[in-house]
Design an enzyme around this catalytic site. Structure first.
Site, PDB file in Angstrom:
ATOM      1  N   CYS A 156       0.816  -1.223   0.000  1.00  0.00           N
ATOM      2  CA  CYS A 156       0.000   0.000   0.000  1.00  0.00           C
ATOM      3  C   CYS A 156       0.850   1.273   0.000  1.00  0.00           C
ATOM      4  CB  CYS A 156      -0.964  -0.010   1.175  1.00  0.00           C
ATOM      5  SG  CYS A 156      -2.006  -1.468   1.186  1.00  0.00           S
ATOM      6  N   HIS A 199      -2.967   7.086   2.383  1.00  0.00           N
ATOM      7  CA  HIS A 199      -3.468   5.818   1.846  1.00  0.00           C
ATOM      8  C   HIS A 199      -4.859   5.583   2.409  1.00  0.00           C
ATOM      9  CE1 HIS A 199      -4.083   1.725   0.903  1.00  0.00           C
ATOM     10  NE2 HIS A 199      -3.817   1.260   2.109  1.00  0.00           N
ATOM     11  N   ASN A 217     -10.167  -0.150   0.170  1.00  0.00           N
ATOM     12  CA  ASN A 217      -8.704  -0.059   0.158  1.00  0.00           C
ATOM     13  C   ASN A 217      -8.199  -0.654  -1.160  1.00  0.00           C
ATOM     14  OD1 ASN A 217      -5.967  -0.463   0.522  1.00  0.00           O
ATOM     15  ND2 ASN A 217      -6.145  -1.273   2.601  1.00  0.00           N
TER      16      ASN A 217
HETATM   17  O1  UT7 Z   1      -3.719  -1.339   3.577  1.00  0.00           O
HETATM   18  C1  UT7 Z   1      -2.772  -1.525   4.586  1.00  0.00           C
HETATM   19  C2  UT7 Z   1      -3.209  -0.908   5.783  1.00  0.00           C
HETATM   20  N1  UT7 Z   1      -4.297  -1.661   6.403  1.00  0.00           N
HETATM   21  C3  UT7 Z   1      -4.928  -1.108   7.385  1.00  0.00           C
HETATM   22  O2  UT7 Z   1      -4.667   0.037   7.691  1.00  0.00           O
HETATM   23  C4  UT7 Z   1      -5.936  -1.899   8.179  1.00  0.00           C
HETATM   24  C5  UT7 Z   1      -5.774  -1.571   9.627  1.00  0.00           C
HETATM   25  N2  UT7 Z   1      -6.739  -2.232  10.506  1.00  0.00           N
HETATM   26  C6  UT7 Z   1      -8.042  -1.902  10.500  1.00  0.00           C
HETATM   27  O3  UT7 Z   1      -8.482  -1.087   9.696  1.00  0.00           O
HETATM   28  C7  UT7 Z   1      -8.946  -2.509  11.543  1.00  0.00           C
HETATM   29  O4  UT7 Z   1      -8.154  -3.199  12.498  1.00  0.00           O
HETATM   30  C8  UT7 Z   1     -10.011  -3.476  10.967  1.00  0.00           C
HETATM   31  C9  UT7 Z   1     -11.028  -2.693  10.162  1.00  0.00           C
HETATM   32  C10 UT7 Z   1      -9.331  -4.516  10.057  1.00  0.00           C
HETATM   33  C11 UT7 Z   1     -10.740  -4.212  12.098  1.00  0.00           C
HETATM   34  O5  UT7 Z   1     -11.313  -3.256  12.979  1.00  0.00           O
HETATM   35  P1  UT7 Z   1     -11.192  -3.444  14.551  1.00  0.00           P
HETATM   36  O6  UT7 Z   1     -11.916  -2.325  15.168  1.00  0.00           O
HETATM   37  O7  UT7 Z   1      -9.714  -3.582  14.837  1.00  0.00           O
HETATM   38  O8  UT7 Z   1     -11.978  -4.778  14.795  1.00  0.00           O
HETATM   39  P2  UT7 Z   1     -11.495  -6.145  15.475  1.00  0.00           P
HETATM   40  O9  UT7 Z   1     -10.513  -6.825  14.577  1.00  0.00           O
HETATM   41  O10 UT7 Z   1     -11.088  -5.833  16.873  1.00  0.00           O
HETATM   42  O11 UT7 Z   1     -12.821  -6.979  15.521  1.00  0.00           O
HETATM   43  C12 UT7 Z   1     -13.905  -6.588  16.359  1.00  0.00           C
HETATM   44  C13 UT7 Z   1     -15.014  -7.591  16.211  1.00  0.00           C
HETATM   45  C14 UT7 Z   1     -14.564  -9.043  16.365  1.00  0.00           C
HETATM   46  O12 UT7 Z   1     -15.596  -9.732  17.057  1.00  0.00           O
HETATM   47  P3  UT7 Z   1     -15.449 -10.051  18.639  1.00  0.00           P
HETATM   48  O13 UT7 Z   1     -14.182 -10.840  18.780  1.00  0.00           O
HETATM   49  O14 UT7 Z   1     -15.350  -8.697  19.290  1.00  0.00           O
HETATM   50  O15 UT7 Z   1     -16.686 -10.794  18.941  1.00  0.00           O
HETATM   51  C15 UT7 Z   1     -14.515  -9.539  14.962  1.00  0.00           C
HETATM   52  O16 UT7 Z   1     -14.737 -10.919  14.854  1.00  0.00           O
HETATM   53  O17 UT7 Z   1     -15.586  -7.486  14.905  1.00  0.00           O
HETATM   54  C16 UT7 Z   1     -15.654  -8.791  14.318  1.00  0.00           C
HETATM   55  N3  UT7 Z   1     -15.526  -8.642  12.863  1.00  0.00           N
HETATM   56  C17 UT7 Z   1     -16.575  -8.453  12.052  1.00  0.00           C
HETATM   57  N4  UT7 Z   1     -17.897  -8.393  12.275  1.00  0.00           N
HETATM   58  C18 UT7 Z   1     -18.685  -8.177  11.210  1.00  0.00           C
HETATM   59  C19 UT7 Z   1     -14.377  -8.614  12.162  1.00  0.00           C
HETATM   60  N5  UT7 Z   1     -14.677  -8.422  10.849  1.00  0.00           N
HETATM   61  C20 UT7 Z   1     -16.019  -8.322  10.761  1.00  0.00           C
HETATM   62  C21 UT7 Z   1     -16.900  -8.107   9.691  1.00  0.00           C
HETATM   63  N6  UT7 Z   1     -18.226  -8.038   9.962  1.00  0.00           N
HETATM   64  N7  UT7 Z   1     -16.488  -7.955   8.410  1.00  0.00           N
END
Ligand code: UT7
Length: 332
Positions: free
Chosen positions: A126, A259, A289
């Site tokens: 990225c 980005h 993205n």
């Molecule tokens: O391009 C390179 C750069 N990439 C990035 O910058 C990405 C950086 N990271 C992020 O943008 C975020 O970490 C994410 C968007 C990927 C995830 O957001 P988060 O607030 O960190 O969520 P999380 O991983 O802590 O997940 C929270 C909850 C989990 O459930 P529990 O364990 O709390 O019950 C996940 O299982 O959300 C759940 N979850 C979803 N639920 C519905 C994860 N993905 C999904 C989904 N739909 N698609």
């Protein structure tokens, strides 16, 4: 007037921008319905709240990275009023090239009907466009090139695991391009590139091809929270560093184009720089993205909509797998 090679006043400047999105646009609801059919649960509400993404574009199965790239390149050439035949350097930033080799850049060259100039890909995920722009700027300043096509193009849909809801809702396909020309007045003011290979595992496609077989897993894996934390820190650091290098401050920045991965990371970067959110260019809501394509796509859309004008000072910032990050400060 174009300065001669190796002149101390030789700089590079963007003279045209272009972009291309494949026509198949999928809203969060449409994607969620498709995923539900395979037992993968997600929702528009979760995706919007956590990322700011509302829709993305996916390329048709027979459309490749170089197909998207060449469309964006033609638009950039037209905007710069430059004939493809006068291009003397092509760099494509991509992690999803048409083939293992030759490079997507060679395919773009062939599709543009031009031959002979150097053409190569830059792979910094990225951060790829920021890397590619820095390489092109360096080659122009040393006299190795005078008119470069710098392109970010990705078909990330090809490497997504549609059974993994934590990643497959985040990415999209598209391409953006700029024509970068030698100039007596500076366009690119400063750039900063970094990488830290200790973090290889937090964002990767851990597969390869050997003996005609795929070895390992050829689909994207990401530790979202680890990437989030690193991204917020390095984007702040690299913004300060590139501004200091150029002898500018954040008060000089008209537009911030980070980005486009997650609106929360982007807003946090703007806030740390004390930039009003009106100066933050946001396309992640409509594109998702698109990795190396996200910055030139956002730049071109903002130029074409009249938001960004010639003479504006713009800070581009990339961050992604590797771990890689970087920034370019430029006057358009
Ligand atoms: O391009 C390179 C750069 N990439 C990035 O910058 C990405 C950086 N990271 C992020 O943008 C975020 O970490 C994410 C968007 C990927 C995830 O957001 P988060 O607030 O960190 O969520 P999380 O991983 O802590 O997940 C929270 C909850 C989990 O459930 P529990 O364990 O709390 O019950 C996940 O299982 O959300 C759940 N979850 C979803 N639920 C519905 C994860 N993905 C999904 C989904 N739909 N698609």
């Amino acid at each position: 007037m174009t300065p001669t090679s190796n002149s101390p006043t030789r700089h590079s400047r963007i003279t045209g921008t272009g972009s291309y999105l494949p026509p198949n646009r999928l809203t969060n609801d449409a994607l969620a319905a498709q995923l539900a059919a395979d037992g993968v649960e997600t929702s528009d509400q979760w995706i919007v709240e956590r990322t700011g993404i509302r829709a993305r574009h996916f390329a048709a199965a027979d459309v490749t990275c170089s197909d998207l790239a060449v469309q964006a390149a033609r638009r950039a050439l037209e905007a710069a009023d430059v004939d493809a035949a006068s291009i003397d350097l092509i760099i494509v930033a991509t992690s999803t090239p048409d083939m293992i080799f030759p490079s997507a850049a060679c395919m773009v060259q062939q599709k543009l009907g031009i031959h002979g100039c150097p053409a190569f890909d830059v792979q910094a995920v990225c951060s790829g466009f920021v890397y590619a722009l820095t390489v092109a700027d360096s080659m122009i300043r040393t006299g190795a090139a005078s008119k470069a096509l710098v392109i970010g193009s990705e078909v990330f849909s090809r490497i997504l695991d549609f059974k993994d809801r934590t990643t497959c809702v985040l990415f999209g396909d598209g391409a953006g391009a700029v024509v970068l020309e030698a100039s007596e007045t500076p366009g690119i003011l400063a750039s900063e590139l970094h990488a830290d290979g200790r973090h290889v595992g937090i964002l990767c496609v851990p597969g390869t091809v050997s003996g005609g077989n795929v070895l390992g897993d050829p689909l994207l894996k990401m530790d979202g929270q680890a990437v989030f934390k690193l991204a917020v820190g390095v984007l702040d650091e690299v913004a300060r560093a590139v501004l200091a290098k150029a002898g500018r401050t954040s008060a000089d920045v008209d537009w911030l184009i980070p980005h486009q991965a997650n609106i929360r990371i982007m807003q946090s970067t703007a806030k740390k720089m004390k930039l009003p959110l009106e100066k933050l260019i946001v396309t992640v809501d409509q594109h998702g993205n698109t990795s190396a394509a996200s910055i030139p796509l956002a730049l071109d859309e903002s130029v074409r909509s009249g938001k960004i004008a010639r003479g504006d000072t713009i800070l581009l910032e990339g961050v992604g797998g590797g771990f890689t990050w970087g920034a370019v400060l430029l006057d358009l």
